[in-house]
Motif scaffolding. Structure first.
Motif, short mmCIF file in Angstrom:
data_model
loop_
_atom_site.label_atom_id
_atom_site.label_comp_id
_atom_site.label_asym_id
_atom_site.label_seq_id
_atom_site.Cartn_x
_atom_site.Cartn_y
_atom_site.Cartn_z
N SER A 314 -30.56 8.07 -79.60
CA SER A 314 -30.19 6.76 -79.04
C SER A 314 -30.45 5.62 -80.00
O SER A 314 -29.82 4.57 -79.91
N ASN A 319 -25.40 8.86 -82.83
CA ASN A 319 -25.59 9.05 -81.40
C ASN A 319 -24.28 9.49 -80.72
O ASN A 319 -23.67 8.75 -79.96
N ARG A 623 -25.47 5.77 -72.61
CA ARG A 623 -26.65 4.96 -72.91
C ARG A 623 -27.84 5.45 -72.08
O ARG A 623 -27.69 5.78 -70.92
#
Length: 623
Positions: A314, A319, A623
């Motif tokens: 992250s 990512n 996310r």
């Protein structure tokens, strides 16, 4: 991240300032009105005869091929007028009568708005000498060559037209920074070549375009030699990759490049290649274009299952779903008791790294608390958030360099004692963290132009030594970092350093594609809703004269090609030995378009190619 350095900063070292002794009064410039200006030297004297080039500051403008918007020459009193500029932003650069590359501030033109007259002033500093000769393939000087001098900038390059002598020689002075010259002549392919600013003359060699018979021979050779692949996805069996075993059996490091930093199929194919190299050829190190210290946490996961790989990614530029899937596969491989030699993860980069600072502090607290107290302040500077160290006064940055050199010396002098209080492995990792911090400081202080690439190579070589004799590694980085020869924007990429150290046991796969999507950071200052940050872009199929189009002509959607197998004579070799354009996209792109092609000399840069005809964008993790 990255290869073509549009992000390289000149750090305030330009040759021209857009200020004169007194500010000129603004004038009102309606759309397409001429703009007055003046060029002065460092003492305020006029510089008549300065040749000014005006180019648009838009992402789609390509320094290689498009004509400048305007070119004017300063007359008496150093005065000039740039005619017929439509509203927009423009870059100003020129060559003074003394041969100095002069760069001004960005010019903004708005319809009906006041515009200050153009004011260029040469700086007092003596810039470096950039010189060379343009020749044909036989080495004969080429007269009448069209030249441009380019200095890499952020976010746009500075470009000026350059005069060559009748013998094809050119000479210009410019301040520090990454410079290239673009040369073109009728009947020849355009070439973009780095020019060092140390007074070392370069030879820019132009090649005549290949004829149709060479193109047919090159395609026939690819069809005969290439290895079609049934899929880019791992877990599909390895039978189709078997022809690569004799090609790679004697390699120590296999580098896997990429033509973008955000292509799903590139990432998947690299995963598949890693599976092949590990299970079939005994490779045990996976090295990524990621910070060394931050990479240690990934290694903890793939070795022992410690940590959450999704959380680790992250905060990373990698990512994506594809990289997360690769990490999960590495962990599963290491969990299998049938694999006694475990697969290790190493980062080889040396950017801003708070993890390296934290690890050095923790180690010193364990083995040398007094030294840790003395190093507390300079190490703290290196962990300042939001690139704070880069904004410190240069004296403070230089002090950090001195302190890190002293700390490295203490690690060596106290090695035996430190190891007794920890272990040889712990000492080696902490010592390497000091090394990458020192590399970062050297990069900020611009100790050398291509320090990052040299450091990445050194860090991978350290990992090989640390893991012991016989260790074999797979390197994942951009094409521009893994290339084994000089390219458009890098004279010495990491791959060239590795080739010098490892010789033929270093094998580089460049990656190419013909059309499709990729993920990149949108550099538009005012992106539309939903287009901010990392988003998907696409490019259409490229023209027939590009390398990508020639690879697509095989009709194979995915294939590998061993360039070392190319005969050294004949029409196929004549085609391949010439440079040609190919996709070259980094971490940034733009909705307004962006130069996506670079001149690639495949035989000089790569040992082999991995090609995907149609690509899609890498998929960001939630996310």
């Amino acid at each position: 991240m990255r290869f073509r350095p549009w992000w390289l900063l000149a750090m305030g070292l330009g040759c021209v300032s857009a200020h004169s002794h007194s500010e000129p009064s603004p004038v009102t410039a309606p759309a397409r009105a001429g703009l007055p200006g003046q060029v002065l030297d460092a003492q305020g004297a006029p510089l008549p005869g300065t040749r000014i080039t005006v180019i648009p500051r838009v992402p789609s403008w390509d320094v290689r091929s498009d004509a400048p918007v305007a070119r004017v020459t300063a007359g008496a009193g150093g005065r000039l007028e740039v005619p017929s500029l439509p509203p927009g932003e423009y870059g100003l650069a020129g060559i003074t009568p003394g041969g100095v590359f002069a760069v001004g501030e960005t010019l903004k033109v708005e319809a009906g708005q006041p515009v200050k007259p153009i004011a260029l002033r040469a700086e007092r500093d003596s810039p470096g000498l950039l010189e060379g000769t343009v020749v044909d393939e036989a080495g004969a000087p080429l007269p009448g060559v069209a030249l441009r001098i380019v200095r890499a900038g952020m976010p746009f390059d500075d470009v000026a037209l350059l005069e060559a002598s009748p013998e094809g020689r050119f000479q210009v002075r410019s301040a520090e920074g990454a410079h290239s010259v673009i040369a073109s002549a009728p009947g020849f392919s355009t070439v973009m070549q780095r020019v060092p600013g140390r007074g070392e003359p370069v030879t820019v060699r132009l090649e005549r375009a290949a004829d149709a018979s060479m193109s047919r021979a090159a395609l026939a050779w690819m069809k005969q030699t290439g290895v079609p692949l049934k899929s880019v996805e791992a877990g599909q069996g390895l039978e189709d990759l078997a022809p690569l075993k004799p090609v790679l059996k004697d390699t120590r490091v296999v580098a896997l490049g990429e033509a973008t930093h955000g292509t799903r199929e590139f990432f998947q194919l690299k995963h598949r290649m890693l599976e092949f190299l590990v299970t079939e050829l005994g490779f045990t190190v996976f090295a990524l274009e990621e910070n060394f210290a931050e990479g240690l946490a990934f290694n903890d996961y793939v070795l022992d299952g410690r940590g959450d790989p999704a959380r680790l990614l992250s905060g990373s530029a990698w990512n994506t779903e594809e990289v997360l899937a690769l990490l999960h596969w590495m962990r599963r491989y290491n969990e299998d008791p049938a694999h006694p030699r475990k697969l290790k993860f190493y980062g080889v980069d040396m950017q801003f790294s708070p993890d390296a600072v934290a690890r050095v502090k923790a180690y010193l607290a364990q083995v040398d608390a007094a030294q840790g107290t003395r190093a507390e302040e300079p190490l703290g500077w290196l962990a300042l958030p939001r690139s704070g160290f880069s904004r410190l006064p240069v004296e403070r940055q230089q002090e950090a360099r001195v302190q890190l050199d002293a700390l490295a010396g203490r690690f060596e002098a106290e090695k035996a004692r430190y190891i007794r209080q920890s272990s040889a492995a712990q000492w080696a990792v902490a010592r390497q963290c000091v090394r990458v911090l020192r590399q970062f400081v050297g990069k900020v202080l611009q100790e050398e132009e291509e320090l990052r690439d040299r450091a990445m190579a050194e860090n991978l070589l350290w990992a090989l030594e640390h893991e012991g004799p016989g260790t074999r590694a797979v390197l994942w980085a951009h094409n521009g970092h893994v290339q084994r020869g000089p390219g458009e924007w890098r004279e010495y990429a990491a791959g060239r350093h590795l080739a010098d150290a490892l010789g033929p046991s270093f094998y580089v796969f460049g990656m190419a594609f013909h059309r499709g999507e990729f993920l990149a950071f949108n550099m538009d200052p005012r992106p539309p809703p939903g287009r901010k940050g990392m988003v998907a872009f696409s490019v259409p199929p490229e023209p027939e004269d590009t390398l990508d189009a020639a690879l697509a002509a095989t009709g194979w959607p995915v294939f590998a090609l061993d360039l070392r197998a190319l005969p050294h004579t004949g029409p196929a070799y004549e085609w391949w030995r010439r440079s040609r354009r190919a996709h070259d996209i980094g971490f940034i792109y733009s909705d307004g378009g962006y130069p996506s092609l670079a001149q690639i000399h495949a035989l000089r840069l790569y040992d082999g190619l991995l090609f995907v005809e149609h690509t899609t964008a890498a998929r960001l993790n939630p996310r």
